[in-house]
Design an enzyme around this catalytic site. Structure first.
Site, PDB file in Angstrom:
ATOM      1  N   GLY A  46       0.829  -1.197   0.000  1.00 19.36           N
ATOM      2  CA  GLY A  46       0.000   0.000   0.000  1.00 19.36           C
ATOM      3  C   GLY A  46       0.863   1.246   0.000  1.00 19.36           C
ATOM      4  O   GLY A  46       2.051   1.189   0.355  1.00 19.36           O
ATOM      5  N   GLN A  51       3.145   9.948   1.356  1.00 17.99           N
ATOM      6  CA  GLN A  51       4.447   9.288   1.286  1.00 17.99           C
ATOM      7  C   GLN A  51       5.243   9.661   0.040  1.00 17.99           C
ATOM      8  O   GLN A  51       6.433   9.398  -0.042  1.00 17.99           O
ATOM      9  CB  GLN A  51       4.266   7.768   1.328  1.00 17.99           C
ATOM     10  CG  GLN A  51       3.696   7.279   2.644  1.00 17.99           C
ATOM     11  CD  GLN A  51       3.549   5.784   2.633  1.00 17.99           C
ATOM     12  OE1 GLN A  51       2.540   5.266   2.182  1.00 17.99           O
ATOM     13  NE2 GLN A  51       4.573   5.074   3.097  1.00 17.99           N
ATOM     14  N   CYS A  95       6.333  -0.008   7.062  1.00 15.09           N
ATOM     15  CA  CYS A  95       5.932   1.158   6.294  1.00 15.09           C
ATOM     16  C   CYS A  95       7.120   1.618   5.462  1.00 15.09           C
ATOM     17  O   CYS A  95       8.238   1.695   5.973  1.00 15.09           O
ATOM     18  CB  CYS A  95       5.505   2.272   7.264  1.00 15.09           C
ATOM     19  SG  CYS A  95       4.960   3.769   6.441  1.00 15.09           S
ATOM     20  N   LEU A  96       6.877   1.901   4.185  1.00 17.27           N
ATOM     21  CA  LEU A  96       7.968   2.339   3.306  1.00 17.27           C
ATOM     22  C   LEU A  96       8.588   3.647   3.803  1.00 17.27           C
ATOM     23  O   LEU A  96       9.720   3.956   3.464  1.00 17.27           O
ATOM     24  CB  LEU A  96       7.464   2.516   1.871  1.00 17.27           C
ATOM     25  CG  LEU A  96       6.946   1.251   1.168  1.00 17.27           C
ATOM     26  CD1 LEU A  96       6.477   1.580  -0.236  1.00 17.27           C
ATOM     27  CD2 LEU A  96       8.012   0.157   1.131  1.00 17.27           C
ATOM     28  N   HIS A 137      -4.184   1.330   7.521  1.00 15.27           N
ATOM     29  CA  HIS A 137      -2.829   1.916   7.610  1.00 15.27           C
ATOM     30  C   HIS A 137      -2.686   3.079   6.625  1.00 15.27           C
ATOM     31  O   HIS A 137      -2.171   4.146   6.980  1.00 15.27           O
ATOM     32  CB  HIS A 137      -1.817   0.790   7.314  1.00 15.27           C
ATOM     33  CG  HIS A 137      -0.381   1.207   7.249  1.00 15.27           C
ATOM     34  ND1 HIS A 137       0.598   0.649   8.037  1.00 15.27           N
ATOM     35  CD2 HIS A 137       0.271   2.109   6.458  1.00 15.27           C
ATOM     36  CE1 HIS A 137       1.769   1.207   7.763  1.00 15.27           C
ATOM     37  NE2 HIS A 137       1.603   2.081   6.796  1.00 15.27           N
ATOM     38  N   GLU A 138      -3.186   2.897   5.401  1.00 14.17           N
ATOM     39  CA  GLU A 138      -3.040   3.948   4.376  1.00 14.17           C
ATOM     40  C   GLU A 138      -3.965   5.139   4.651  1.00 14.17           C
ATOM     41  O   GLU A 138      -3.566   6.285   4.454  1.00 14.17           O
ATOM     42  CB  GLU A 138      -3.308   3.385   2.972  1.00 14.17           C
ATOM     43  CG  GLU A 138      -2.405   2.231   2.536  1.00 14.17           C
ATOM     44  CD  GLU A 138      -0.924   2.459   2.785  1.00 14.17           C
ATOM     45  OE1 GLU A 138      -0.475   3.623   2.762  1.00 14.17           O
ATOM     46  OE2 GLU A 138      -0.207   1.475   3.032  1.00 14.17           O
ATOM     47  N   HIS A 141      -2.411   7.361   7.087  1.00 14.01           N
ATOM     48  CA  HIS A 141      -1.385   8.243   6.493  1.00 14.01           C
ATOM     49  C   HIS A 141      -1.985   9.579   6.047  1.00 14.01           C
ATOM     50  O   HIS A 141      -1.380  10.630   6.213  1.00 14.01           O
ATOM     51  CB  HIS A 141      -0.752   7.594   5.256  1.00 14.01           C
ATOM     52  CG  HIS A 141       0.452   6.748   5.552  1.00 14.01           C
ATOM     53  ND1 HIS A 141       1.587   7.255   6.138  1.00 14.01           N
ATOM     54  CD2 HIS A 141       0.713   5.438   5.311  1.00 14.01           C
ATOM     55  CE1 HIS A 141       2.492   6.277   6.251  1.00 14.01           C
ATOM     56  NE2 HIS A 141       1.983   5.167   5.761  1.00 14.01           N
TER      57      HIS A 141
HETATM   58 NI    NI Z   1       2.874   3.280   5.627  1.00 11.60          NI
END
Ligand code: NI
Length: 174
Positions: A46, A51, A95-96, A137-138, A141
């Site tokens: 995701g 991000q 998480c990236l 999670h997204e 963000h």
């Molecule tokens: Ni993340």
């Protein structure tokens, strides 16, 4: 392939709230496509607009690729979780934007999400397990919330200390 640069903690854009998308037009569709490619390039399940340093409410997910090796990217504008189950489960999240850090996060196991798709149509989707975790999670963000915010203070501080040490070491190597 043209992809975005993924920003990492402590970049303040990760803590900002993203703005609603007025209409899914060609520019937004292009952003969705490029976000999917960025997610794939980083082996993520995701990705949220914050991000890639964009502050509009867009997320992309693909849990099918990880779970069944069959790509099924879904792009959502203005995603809103309209129902959450009382039943919870925990999943080791990463998480990236916080590379190499993982922790078990407890979240509702099933959700219903309402969003605008790439054709500018309103959609609803039921999700469970990994897909439910990923969407939550997204969506977090887009509100400037990170998975580490769901941990106890002690666990979060320990993880952040480890992260800062790794970032510092990486900086010294470069
Ligand atoms: Ni993340």
């Amino acid at each position: 392939m043209d992809i975005y640069k993924v920003i990492v903690l402590p970049n303040p854009v990760l803590r900002q709230k993203a703005n609603a998308v007025t209409r899914v037009d060609d520019a937004v569709r292009a952003q969705m496509k490029k976000m999917v490619e960025t997610m794939y390039a980083h082996e993520g399940v995701g990705l949220a607009a914050n991000q890639v340093a964009m502050l509009n409410r867009i997320i992309v997910i693909d849990t099918a690729r990880r779970e069944h090796d069959t790509p099924n990217p879904i792009a959502m504008a203005n995603p809103e979780i309209v129902w959450k189950s009382e039943e919870t489960w925990d999943y080791k999240e990463g998480c990236l934007s916080i590379p190499q850090m993982y922790a078990d996060v407890v979240r509702p196991k099933f959700i219903k999400v309402r969003y605008v798709d790439e054709k500018n149509q309103l959609q609803e989707m039921d999700a469970g397990g990994l897909a439910a975790t990923c969407i939550q999670h997204e969506v977090d963000h887009l509100d400037g919330i990170l998975f580490i915010d769901h941990l106890s203070r002690l666990k979060r501080d320990t993880l952040l200390k480890k992260y800062e040490k790794l970032q510092k070491e990486a900086g010294e190597i470069l």
